[in-house]
Design a protein around this motif. Structure first.
Motif, PDB file in Angstrom:
ATOM      1  N   LYS A  40      -6.444   9.800  11.417  1.00  0.00           N
ATOM      2  CA  LYS A  40      -7.067  10.560  10.166  1.00  0.00           C
ATOM      3  C   LYS A  40      -8.294  11.695  10.528  1.00  0.00           C
TER       4      LYS A  40
ATOM      5  N   ILE B 102      -8.856  -0.957  -1.507  1.00  0.00           N
ATOM      6  CA  ILE B 102      -8.313  -2.048  -1.152  1.00  0.00           C
ATOM      7  C   ILE B 102      -8.802  -3.170  -0.034  1.00  0.00           C
TER       8      ILE B 102
ATOM      9  N   LEU C  47       0.949  -1.272  -0.020  1.00  0.00           N
ATOM     10  CA  LEU C  47       0.075   0.055  -0.078  1.00  0.00           C
ATOM     11  C   LEU C  47       0.858   1.185   0.015  1.00  0.00           C
TER      12      LEU C  47
ATOM     13  N   ALA D  79      -3.580  13.969  -4.741  1.00  0.00           N
ATOM     14  CA  ALA D  79      -4.732  13.823  -3.924  1.00  0.00           C
ATOM     15  C   ALA D  79      -4.633  14.915  -2.915  1.00  0.00           C
TER      16      ALA D  79
ATOM     17  N   GLY E  23       1.118   9.142  -5.600  1.00  0.00           N
ATOM     18  CA  GLY E  23      -0.435   9.447  -5.125  1.00  0.00           C
ATOM     19  C   GLY E  23      -0.977  10.593  -6.102  1.00  0.00           C
TER      20      GLY E  23
ATOM     21  N   PRO F  29      -7.051   3.554   5.494  1.00  0.00           N
ATOM     22  CA  PRO F  29      -7.272   3.911   3.947  1.00  0.00           C
ATOM     23  C   PRO F  29      -7.619   5.394   4.140  1.00  0.00           C
TER      24      PRO F  29
ATOM     25  N   CYS G 152       2.189   2.012  -3.279  1.00  0.00           N
ATOM     26  CA  CYS G 152       1.264   2.439  -4.185  1.00  0.00           C
ATOM     27  C   CYS G 152       1.218   4.080  -3.925  1.00  0.00           C
TER      28      CYS G 152
ATOM     29  N   PHE H 191      -7.071   2.870  -5.381  1.00  0.00           N
ATOM     30  CA  PHE H 191      -6.799   1.665  -4.947  1.00  0.00           C
ATOM     31  C   PHE H 191      -6.555   1.597  -3.309  1.00  0.00           C
ATOM     32  N   GLN H 192      -5.982   2.650  -2.748  1.00  0.00           N
ATOM     33  CA  GLN H 192      -5.854   2.518  -1.377  1.00  0.00           C
ATOM     34  C   GLN H 192      -7.335   2.583  -0.667  1.00  0.00           C
TER      35      GLN H 192
ATOM     36  N   GLU I 269      -4.722   6.581  -5.589  1.00  0.00           N
ATOM     37  CA  GLU I 269      -5.528   6.827  -4.323  1.00  0.00           C
ATOM     38  C   GLU I 269      -6.868   5.860  -4.264  1.00  0.00           C
TER      39      GLU I 269
END
Lengths: 516, 313
Positions: free
Chosen positions: A249, B182, A17, A27, A24, B163, A20, B178-179, B176
């Motif tokens: 988050k 997933i 992840l 974003a 980005g 995520p 990946c 994908f994140q 993004e």
């Protein structure tokens, strides 16, 4: 060994992840950085608040959903508001005068307040807002709060006069309600417009995902708000909210008492609580046999051990309550003064026998399956009633069905929750006077009606308090409801966020919140 | 074939009409109405009446039905009684999100299921077979909310990875997206895989017993040629059937997965509508899902003829 395999699995997936996320692209800022870095970046001025439900429109006069109120109460202002000690303090109205007979209230508005569209806020807007609330076609929630209003006069741009039919001691408190927000005169469709004078402007609403509010640079209180933006992120699942706050988050989230325990002592997160204005109750239909017999209700009151409910359902994190939640310290009566709060099974059995039910009877308790605490409360009560021979079947209802049953005035026993509101009048008259629109228990006692009506017409606060004390004692003795417990509410807050919740409401706390 | 297609598509009309009547009736029979749910236990009777009027719920049911279905025929799904938003754009945008999630989840599922299913069949009763079968059993019996919650908590607790919260589409930003997708897709994929794996195993076991496989082996073909060249296509019908059904269900909205990961998909939209008795949302949503479901089924039937030329319509 197993642990290592599991860890290896997570590790490889997370490597995949993070590989990946490297590419980005474009974003949103902050999303790309690793959570911790994002949290500590000096430039972070956007507060992310988890929302358990999606807002359903922003018309402050018409939409009562809590998910909407928490948003529109930041967009609109009301004439007065509450401080953290639950006192009424000025907001759009700088000060007010009440004539000795209590029938004329003159409010002086803050000067230089602008709506988000640049228009000045004047007494005409206040007049328009209240007339909109009072217009039956609007279907406004707060209409019944202001039923004493006879006419409204915009005397000059910053003076508004309310002429009342009768003295209404709850009037000023009711103007603090978000349902009495001031909207621009002439607005037609407030569902999406959302133009107020409040500390935040509605920037963007992405259905099912988030609502973004931006700071109103022209807010009339120059020092507030402290953050540039608030994003309400819709996250319905508690497990997700917990994971999100732990990984940074989100900054603020309401959590249940159980989750609060799980989060205690975890790095990066603080748990804060306050005594809520809510209380749980066992409602009793006083029209239904055998509950029309006051002795039966008294017996039930003696049989129910409220402390056990506090311990079992709320894990000790709740306070005993009367008809007014204890957070309203100005009005609530100490529960120790109620004789029926001392559990006495023998006495309960005796009362039941006197009422003609020496062997008890069968009945049922309705409750909402949506709220686990209500179901648990019903279960504890079921056990306690069994001790005096009352066999209650629990009927768990889906929320829509529950509301229908509540409205039907045809239930036997019902477990539910009320919000006290900010003034004693709401806790007392709205729920229990003969004409109270939320009095679904068919309770009618002329002595009680007289007390609460007199209290409403009394401007002298000490005198009012005396009347409400009597009314509360009378109500607990008559027992159309058993008032059970007032729980604490919990917030999980990131360490770098200065957020202090109180019963005055989330909005009050959010405006003052800053990020360190 | 052409006339078959026309017949199948024409048969959609009574099906969808029946569904529309059914969902309308059931929804209105369920106790609870949107106005009182919105106002909760703070309701005054006047407020409820006023809200009813503004929602058009004071009309007789038959009038309401024809008003609604008339709108649908004109391509107007109406507005949500709760938020006043147009329903059709909402359904479409949320369907796209669900579609992405489904495609991702199903791909993960198949990639896991088909090779292991085949392996398990051709090595029946071996160690591999036992492992695959136990894994399948786990995948079927552990509910997906448990798998999802474990994944979510596992990643956030052990790696502090969570995520991205805002859903983006694959076309905008594949990395993004994908994140975002997933974890929910893996959650979905595990469940998909379990079903497909079981079906693959049994379909292959059956095929491998057939005479033509024995013939193929007798001719000295390699194991690979026998399995991929002869058995694969002949075992595909039941696999495609179950896969098609799964896709149909998932496109209708994998409610739990969407709820768990805050994915604003179609399932969540309809579920919220049900809780709030938002009649037009639920009716429109269910009708749309039904349409998708029958279309997916039609597609599967067409795929049959391509897989097995003996099937003709």
């Amino acid at each position: 060994m197993k642990k290592r395999v599991l860890a290896g699995f997570f590790l490889s997936l997370s490597l995949m992840l993070s590989a990946c996320s490297g590419g980005g692209g474009t974003a949103a800022p902050g999303d790309q950085a690793k959570p911790q870095e994002g949290q500590q970046a000096a430039a972070k001025t956007e507060l992310v608040v988890a929302a358990e439900q999606e807002p359903v429109g922003y018309d402050p006069h018409k939409v009562p959903a809590a998910s909407s109120v928490r948003v529109y109460a930041l967009i609109y202002d009301s004439l007065t508001k509450l401080d953290e000690n639950m006192n009424i303090v000025p907001n759009l109205a700088e000060k007010w005068e009440i004539t000795p007979d209590g029938k004329t209230i003159t409010m002086f508005l803050h000067k230089g307040v602008k709506f988000h569209n640049g228009k000045d806020m004047t007494s005409e807007d206040v007049k328009y807002s209240f007339e909109r609330i009072l217009n039956p076609d609007t279907g406004a929630i707060a209409k019944s709060y202001f039923s004493s209003v006879e006419s409204i006069e915009a005397k000059d741009p910053t003076t508004i006069v309310f002429h009342l039919k009768n003295a209404d001691a709850a009037f000023i408190a009711n103007t603090a309600s978000a349902y009495a927000s001031i909207v621009p005169s002439g607005s037609t469709d407030l569902t999406k417009e959302a133009i107020g004078t409040g500390p935040f402007k509605l920037e963007k609403s992405e259905p099912g995902q988030y609502v973004l509010l931006k700071k109103n640079p022209d807010y009339f209180n120059k020092d507030l708000p402290k953050v540039e933006a608030i994003k309400f992120q819709i996250m319905k699942d508690e497990a997700e909210r917990l994971a999100a706050i732990r990984s940074g988050k989100i900054d603020i989230s309401v959590v249940s008492a159980d989750s609060a325990k799980l989060l205690e002592g975890k790095p990066g997160v603080q748990v804060k609580n306050y005594q809520s204005l809510e209380y749980s109750y066992l409602g009793i239909n006083v029209n239904k046999k055998p509950f029309d017999n006051p002795k039966v209700r008294e017996a039930i009151s003696y049989a129910v051990d409220r402390n056990q409910i506090v311990q079992t359902v709320w894990k000790g994190e709740a306070a005993l309550t009367g008809p007014i939640a204890p957070a309203l310290t100005n009005w609530a009566v100490d529960t120790a003064s109620y004789p029926t709060y001392k559990t006495d099974v023998e006495k309960a059995k005796k009362l039941l026998a006197e009422a003609g039910f020496p062997n008890g009877f069968d009945t049922q308790i309705e409750t909402a399956a949506t709220y686990p605490d209500m179901v648990e409360t019903a279960q504890v009560i079921q056990q306690q009633l069994k001790a005096i021979g009352i066999n209650a079947k629990i009927n768990q209802l889906e929320w829509g069905n529950y509301i229908e049953t509540w409205k039907s005035k045809d239930m036997n026993l019902m477990v539910g929750r009320n919000t006290s509101g900010v003034d004693a009048d709401r806790s007392m008259r709205f729920f229990f006077s003969s004409t109270g629109s939320a009095n679904v228990w068919n309770y009618s006692n002329p002595a009680y009606d007289e007390l609460v009506n007199k209290a409403l017409a009394t401007v002298d606060q000490a005198e009012r308090k005396k009347l409400y004390d009597q009314a509360q004692t009378l109500l607990v003795a008559d027992a159309p409801n058993l008032f059970l417990a007032s729980p604490k509410n919990y917030y999980a807050v990131r360490d770098n966020v200065d957020f202090t919740p109180s019963a005055a409401g989330e909005v009050y706390s959010l405006i003052k919140t800053s990020i360190k | 074939m052409g006339s078959y297609l026309i017949k199948r598509i024409a048969s959609l009309i009574p099906i969808l009409f029946g569904i529309s009547v059914l969902v309308f009736t059931i929804l209105h029979l369920v106790p609870g109405d949107p106005a009182s749910i919105m106002l909760g236990t703070n309701a005054t009777p006047e407020a409820i009446a006023a809200l009813h009027k503004s929602m058009g719920l004071d009309q007789p049911l038959v009038t309401q039905y024809f008003h609604w279905i008339g709108g649908i025929l004109r391509g107007d799904f109406g507005v949500s009684v709760h938020s006043g938003e147009e329903i059709l754009p909402q359904i479409l945008s949320r369907f796209l999100i669900t579609l992405q999630l489904t495609v991702f989840g199903v791909l993960i599922g198949w990639v896991l299921a088909i090779p292991f299913g085949i392996l398990s069949a051709i090595r029946a009763h071996s160690k591999t077979d036992i492992i695959v079968r136990v894994a399948t059993l786990l995948g079927i019996s552990v509910p997906n909310f448990a798998i999802g919650t474990l994944l979510l908590l596992g990643f956030s607790l052990y790696f502090n990875w969570f995520p991205p919260i805002d859903v983006v589409s694959f076309w905008e930003n594949p990395a993004e997206a994908f994140q975002v997708f997933i974890l929910p897709a893996v959650t979905m994929g595990i469940v998909v895989a379990a079903g497909v794996m079981r079906m693959t195993r049994s379909a292959f076991l059956e095929t491998m017993d057939k005479d033509f496989i024995r013939t193929a082996r007798a001719k000295g073909n390699s194991q690979w040629t026998v399995v991929m060249g002869h058995a694969f296509r002949n075992s595909s019908i039941p696999i495609v059937t179950i896969a098609g059904m799964q896709i149909g269900y998932l496109l209708g909205g994998s409610v739990i997965v969407e709820q768990l990961f805050s994915i604003p998909g179609l399932g969540q939209y309809i579920l919220d509508g049900i809780y709030q008795r938002d009649y037009p949302v639920v009716q429109g949503g269910v009708l749309f899902v039904a349409l998708v479901f029958v279309l997916v089924n039609l597609l599967i039937d067409l795929i049959y003829t391509w897989i097995d030329p003996r099937i003709k319509y």
